[in-house]
Design a protein around this motif. Structure first.
Motif, PDB file in Angstrom:
ATOM      1  N   GLU A  97      37.605  47.792  49.266  1.00  0.00           N
ATOM      2  CA  GLU A  97      37.605  48.803  50.293  1.00  0.00           C
ATOM      3  C   GLU A  97      37.953  50.228  49.745  1.00  0.00           C
ATOM      4  O   GLU A  97      38.354  51.112  51.002  1.00  0.00           O
ATOM      5  CB  GLU A  97      39.409  48.224  51.292  1.00  0.00           C
ATOM      6  N   VAL A  98      37.937  50.551  48.107  1.00  0.00           N
ATOM      7  CA  VAL A  98      38.387  51.520  48.314  1.00  0.00           C
ATOM      8  C   VAL A  98      36.917  52.257  47.870  1.00  0.00           C
ATOM      9  O   VAL A  98      35.474  51.750  47.072  1.00  0.00           O
ATOM     10  CB  VAL A  98      38.242  51.570  46.441  1.00  0.00           C
ATOM     11  N   GLN A  99      36.499  53.448  48.463  1.00  0.00           N
ATOM     12  CA  GLN A  99      35.145  54.312  47.827  1.00  0.00           C
ATOM     13  C   GLN A  99      34.361  53.861  46.254  1.00  0.00           C
ATOM     14  O   GLN A  99      34.949  54.500  46.146  1.00  0.00           O
ATOM     15  CB  GLN A  99      35.416  55.424  48.208  1.00  0.00           C
ATOM     16  N   GLY A 100      33.397  53.638  46.562  1.00  0.00           N
ATOM     17  CA  GLY A 100      32.885  53.612  44.901  1.00  0.00           C
ATOM     18  C   GLY A 100      34.081  52.315  43.925  1.00  0.00           C
ATOM     19  O   GLY A 100      33.262  52.017  42.819  1.00  0.00           O
ATOM     20  N   GLY A 101      34.113  50.868  44.764  1.00  0.00           N
ATOM     21  CA  GLY A 101      34.993  50.194  43.737  1.00  0.00           C
ATOM     22  C   GLY A 101      34.079  48.720  44.209  1.00  0.00           C
ATOM     23  O   GLY A 101      34.834  47.805  43.381  1.00  0.00           O
ATOM     24  N   LYS A 102      32.607  49.473  44.178  1.00  0.00           N
ATOM     25  CA  LYS A 102      31.600  47.648  44.440  1.00  0.00           C
ATOM     26  C   LYS A 102      31.684  47.945  43.184  1.00  0.00           C
ATOM     27  O   LYS A 102      32.337  46.019  42.203  1.00  0.00           O
ATOM     28  CB  LYS A 102      30.226  48.142  44.894  1.00  0.00           C
ATOM     29  N   GLY A 103      31.427  48.195  41.881  1.00  0.00           N
ATOM     30  CA  GLY A 103      31.854  47.505  40.380  1.00  0.00           C
ATOM     31  C   GLY A 103      33.502  46.900  40.209  1.00  0.00           C
ATOM     32  O   GLY A 103      32.952  46.232  39.203  1.00  0.00           O
ATOM     33  N   LEU A 104      33.460  47.601  40.406  1.00  0.00           N
ATOM     34  CA  LEU A 104      35.519  47.102  40.091  1.00  0.00           C
ATOM     35  C   LEU A 104      35.842  45.900  40.834  1.00  0.00           C
ATOM     36  O   LEU A 104      35.908  45.108  39.982  1.00  0.00           O
ATOM     37  CB  LEU A 104      36.098  48.305  40.442  1.00  0.00           C
ATOM     38  N   ALA A 105      35.324  45.811  41.894  1.00  0.00           N
ATOM     39  CA  ALA A 105      35.585  44.673  42.566  1.00  0.00           C
ATOM     40  C   ALA A 105      34.138  43.536  42.096  1.00  0.00           C
ATOM     41  O   ALA A 105      34.815  42.686  41.815  1.00  0.00           O
ATOM     42  CB  ALA A 105      35.289  44.208  44.075  1.00  0.00           C
ATOM     43  N   SER A 106      33.197  43.340  41.392  1.00  0.00           N
ATOM     44  CA  SER A 106      32.534  43.180  41.058  1.00  0.00           C
ATOM     45  C   SER A 106      32.799  42.255  39.815  1.00  0.00           C
ATOM     46  O   SER A 106      33.002  41.167  39.320  1.00  0.00           O
ATOM     47  CB  SER A 106      31.116  43.551  40.908  1.00  0.00           C
ATOM     48  N   ALA A 107      33.725  43.018  39.095  1.00  0.00           N
ATOM     49  CA  ALA A 107      34.263  42.721  37.437  1.00  0.00           C
ATOM     50  C   ALA A 107      35.412  42.461  37.594  1.00  0.00           C
ATOM     51  O   ALA A 107      35.616  40.686  36.562  1.00  0.00           O
ATOM     52  CB  ALA A 107      34.951  44.877  36.869  1.00  0.00           C
ATOM     53  N   ALA A 108      36.314  42.015  38.167  1.00  0.00           N
ATOM     54  CA  ALA A 108      37.731  41.140  39.197  1.00  0.00           C
ATOM     55  C   ALA A 108      36.839  40.081  39.296  1.00  0.00           C
ATOM     56  O   ALA A 108      37.364  39.171  39.355  1.00  0.00           O
ATOM     57  CB  ALA A 108      38.135  41.677  40.278  1.00  0.00           C
ATOM     58  N   ALA A 109      35.654  39.869  40.500  1.00  0.00           N
ATOM     59  CA  ALA A 109      35.523  38.447  40.237  1.00  0.00           C
ATOM     60  C   ALA A 109      35.106  37.361  38.975  1.00  0.00           C
ATOM     61  O   ALA A 109      35.428  36.709  39.049  1.00  0.00           O
ATOM     62  CB  ALA A 109      34.347  38.668  41.566  1.00  0.00           C
ATOM     63  N   ARG A 110      33.708  38.491  38.141  1.00  0.00           N
ATOM     64  CA  ARG A 110      34.153  37.425  36.885  1.00  0.00           C
ATOM     65  C   ARG A 110      35.293  37.203  36.789  1.00  0.00           C
ATOM     66  O   ARG A 110      35.367  36.273  35.926  1.00  0.00           O
ATOM     67  CB  ARG A 110      33.262  39.128  36.185  1.00  0.00           C
ATOM     68  N   ILE A 111      36.108  38.173  36.352  1.00  0.00           N
ATOM     69  CA  ILE A 111      37.558  37.682  35.934  1.00  0.00           C
ATOM     70  C   ILE A 111      38.392  36.731  36.498  1.00  0.00           C
ATOM     71  O   ILE A 111      38.847  35.536  35.589  1.00  0.00           O
ATOM     72  CB  ILE A 111      38.680  38.765  35.600  1.00  0.00           C
ATOM     73  N   VAL A 112      37.962  35.820  37.825  1.00  0.00           N
ATOM     74  CA  VAL A 112      38.576  35.163  38.364  1.00  0.00           C
ATOM     75  C   VAL A 112      37.602  34.272  38.327  1.00  0.00           C
ATOM     76  O   VAL A 112      38.141  32.923  38.429  1.00  0.00           O
ATOM     77  CB  VAL A 112      38.520  35.528  39.750  1.00  0.00           C
ATOM     78  N   GLU A 113      36.602  34.011  38.071  1.00  0.00           N
ATOM     79  CA  GLU A 113      36.018  32.745  37.645  1.00  0.00           C
ATOM     80  C   GLU A 113      35.642  32.042  36.556  1.00  0.00           C
ATOM     81  O   GLU A 113      35.482  31.325  36.299  1.00  0.00           O
ATOM     82  CB  GLU A 113      33.838  33.500  38.102  1.00  0.00           C
ATOM     83  N   ALA A 114      35.963  33.414  35.537  1.00  0.00           N
ATOM     84  CA  ALA A 114      36.402  32.730  34.036  1.00  0.00           C
ATOM     85  C   ALA A 114      37.163  31.800  34.043  1.00  0.00           C
ATOM     86  O   ALA A 114      38.166  31.614  34.531  1.00  0.00           O
ATOM     87  CB  ALA A 114      36.477  34.078  33.339  1.00  0.00           C
ATOM     88  N   PRO A 115      36.286  31.079  33.079  1.00  0.00           N
ATOM     89  CA  PRO A 115      37.040  29.426  32.434  1.00  0.00           C
ATOM     90  C   PRO A 115      37.949  29.885  31.668  1.00  0.00           C
ATOM     91  O   PRO A 115      38.810  28.549  30.978  1.00  0.00           O
ATOM     92  CB  PRO A 115      36.490  29.236  31.619  1.00  0.00           C
ATOM     93  N   SER A 116      38.642  30.865  30.597  1.00  0.00           N
ATOM     94  CA  SER A 116      39.526  30.480  29.772  1.00  0.00           C
ATOM     95  C   SER A 116      40.048  31.905  29.503  1.00  0.00           C
ATOM     96  O   SER A 116      39.484  33.249  30.557  1.00  0.00           O
ATOM     97  CB  SER A 116      38.513  30.366  27.916  1.00  0.00           C
ATOM     98  N   ILE A 117      41.151  32.305  29.074  1.00  0.00           N
ATOM     99  CA  ILE A 117      41.416  34.162  28.290  1.00  0.00           C
ATOM    100  C   ILE A 117      41.206  34.792  28.395  1.00  0.00           C
ATOM    101  O   ILE A 117      40.703  36.290  28.283  1.00  0.00           O
ATOM    102  CB  ILE A 117      43.394  33.758  28.357  1.00  0.00           C
ATOM    103  N   GLU A 118      40.321  33.663  26.721  1.00  0.00           N
ATOM    104  CA  GLU A 118      39.256  34.707  25.994  1.00  0.00           C
ATOM    105  C   GLU A 118      38.337  35.527  27.190  1.00  0.00           C
ATOM    106  O   GLU A 118      37.675  36.766  26.963  1.00  0.00           O
ATOM    107  CB  GLU A 118      38.567  34.286  25.165  1.00  0.00           C
ATOM    108  N   LYS A 119      37.311  34.218  28.116  1.00  0.00           N
ATOM    109  CA  LYS A 119      36.313  35.116  28.484  1.00  0.00           C
ATOM    110  C   LYS A 119      36.967  36.368  29.232  1.00  0.00           C
ATOM    111  O   LYS A 119      36.466  37.739  30.709  1.00  0.00           O
ATOM    112  CB  LYS A 119      35.608  34.220  29.244  1.00  0.00           C
ATOM    113  N   GLN A 120      37.770  36.149  29.892  1.00  0.00           N
ATOM    114  CA  GLN A 120      38.978  36.682  31.132  1.00  0.00           C
ATOM    115  C   GLN A 120      39.477  38.368  30.341  1.00  0.00           C
ATOM    116  O   GLN A 120      38.524  39.103  30.829  1.00  0.00           O
ATOM    117  CB  GLN A 120      40.312  36.707  31.669  1.00  0.00           C
TER     118      GLN A 120
END
Length: 187
Positions: A97-120
């Motif tokens: 919902e934030v202007q210019g937030g696409k990269g932020l949202a994409s990085a957050a999605a990768r953290i959600v999908e990460a299988p370990s704390i190290e990858k997060q």
């Protein structure tokens, strides 16, 4: 040769601690106006109940997203995989919902999908870079600190944002909690 190995590990650990300010503060208190904020080094599993904000980002949507960023930072610092996923999921939704937030949202999605704390933690670096860019563009009322750990990401180094000058490293957590330094104060 075996005696040699007994000296390498302690020397390596001592060097790492010395290069990252190996002392840990147990508790600090800071007075801010009429409020006192406690910042304690928490035992594994403990959740900080300290107020998250002594400043305000001038973009209201980004200001709300930053609250989730702080929750994510705390989860990574405390080594909490599930809490990091929850905070990242909320951050992803808000960033959309934030202007210019696409990269932020994409990085957050990768953290959600990460299988370990190290990858997060590895994905947290790109999320932090995106957050720093958006915060600097929007501006803040008060002060926000841009922290840096030179040893993060296999000694490539990485940044993160904090509301406190005291270093609490989300890239290493309890392993090297105070490794890092304030590189910039965003005002």
């Amino acid at each position: 040769m075996q005696k040699f190995h007994h000296y390498i590990i302690p020397l390596t650990v001592a060097f790492m601690l010395a290069s990252c300010g190996g002392s840990q503060k147990k508790e600090t208190k800071r007075a801010t106006g009429t409020n006192t904020i406690d910042h304690a080094v928490h035992a594994p599993g403990a959740v900080s109940l300290a107020p998250l904000q002594r400043f305000r980002i001038k973009d209201d949507g980004l200001n709300a997203v930053y609250q989730q960023y702080q929750q994510l930072t705390s989860a990574l610092t405390n080594g909490k995989l599930a809490e990091a996923k929850i905070a990242s999921n909320a951050l992803e939704a808000g960033a959309a919902e934030v202007q210019g937030g696409k990269g932020l949202a994409s990085a957050a999605a990768r953290i959600v999908e990460a299988p370990s704390i190290e990858k997060q933690r590895a994905h947290f670096a790109s999320l932090s870079d995106a957050m720093i860019g958006l915060v600097k563009k929007a501006g803040v009322e008060g002060e926000l600190y841009m922290d840096y750990c030179p040893m993060a990401l296999d000694n490539k180094g990485a940044y993160w944002l904090s509301t406190d000058k005291e270093i609490r490293n989300p890239y290493f957590g309890e392993e090297m909690l105070t490794c890092g330094e304030v590189k910039e104060t965003i005002k």
